[in-house]
Design an enzyme around this catalytic site. Sequence first.
Site, PDB file in Angstrom:
ATOM      1  N   GLU A 211       1.111  -1.376  -0.372  1.00  0.00           N
ATOM      2  CA  GLU A 211      -0.415  -0.092   0.222  1.00  0.00           C
ATOM      3  C   GLU A 211       0.959   1.195  -0.396  1.00  0.00           C
ATOM      4  O   GLU A 211       0.347   2.296   0.800  1.00  0.00           O
ATOM      5  CB  GLU A 211      -1.191  -0.010   1.213  1.00  0.00           C
ATOM      6  N   GLU A 308      -3.779  -9.735   1.866  1.00  0.00           N
ATOM      7  CA  GLU A 308      -4.560  -9.591   2.816  1.00  0.00           C
ATOM      8  C   GLU A 308      -6.388  -9.351   3.069  1.00  0.00           C
ATOM      9  O   GLU A 308      -6.459  -8.454   2.088  1.00  0.00           O
ATOM     10  CB  GLU A 308      -3.797  -7.883   3.429  1.00  0.00           C
TER      11      GLU A 308
END
Length: 372
Positions: A211, A308
């Site tokens: 991210e 995730e």
Amino acid sequence: MLRTVTVGATHHAQEAFHDLLRGNDATCNVTCGCVTLYSTYNGEASLLQPPPISTSTFNASPTTSSTLTTSISKSNPPLSSPTSKSAAPSPSTSSTTSPNPGSSALIASSSKWCMTYSPYTPTGQCASAAQVSSDIASIAAKGFSSVRLYSTDCAALSTVAAACATHNLQLVLGIYISDTGIPDAEPQLDDITTHFAGDYTLVSLVVVGNEALFNDYCSAPALASFIIHVKRTLVAAGYTGPVTTAEPPATLREYAAALCPVVDVLAANIHPFFDPDTAPAQAGTFVAQQLAELERSCPGGKKALCTETGWPRQGQPNGRAVPGVEEQRVAVAALVRAVGAKAVLSGFGDDEWKAEGAFGVERSWGCGGLFG
């Protein structure tokens, strides 16, 4: 330094994982495995042609189109503890806290690919080698074939990799990019090539950044350039497996033009809890639909993995998304059924060192106790 590997088992798991990336999901239901670690690179150089990677061409399976609200990522920048950069907890990592103290072993399935793990104590310090060994043994006993790490800190390449070799788990190596930018991640790439010394039998995937674009830690051109640099370095060091980066689905679609040419598979962090229209029982369907959408994001299509996902056990409701012990059990069971063979569950234990975050849920994602 890890020197001995049970080649038959780990090699079979690695091949099965690569089959999954090519579209053969059935092979991977029982056999693939992973752990993840991270690093960085300096500069915004123009994009270069990526080096040849043996698994760089994947044919995406046909999927049914659907329009969904992208889930908000639960990943946060590194928080307090500890002050040493080398030991700082990475975003969205799982601590060595006892898994799910309030849950019983209620979920059993052969379709369990990977679980996140971080070698930290509840206060964010580095866990002992004995604790790491015990935790990895527990993950293996729960039926997972892989573990995802977010950084090479806390001697993870020695402690976690050694434990994974003992229990025939594969590694998803991560190169983490923090708020200090790409240059500070480069040493992690050096750590990886030095530690494995040409033998990447345990490694099924390398994730460059977690991210980093979502958190504005670097630009898309800089990340793409760094991914190319990582590929070239790893190929020269003997690794020929897939390389990617992990972002929320919306971020991957936004920067598809920059990322599609350089990643070998699309890797998304997808958290259905942050979609207010998704109830726990719908978590698996939500992630599956997001992955189907992503596989059409690159010209010609690319396989998509969820790097995730999970459900919190405590906090405030987000519309139909309600946290709780039973709600987590229902959601995680739905995730395992729908996408267990291609999703990384977050995580082994709770992250007590984190701030509570949006809806007060950031500390309570640990789901290891649900699997016995």
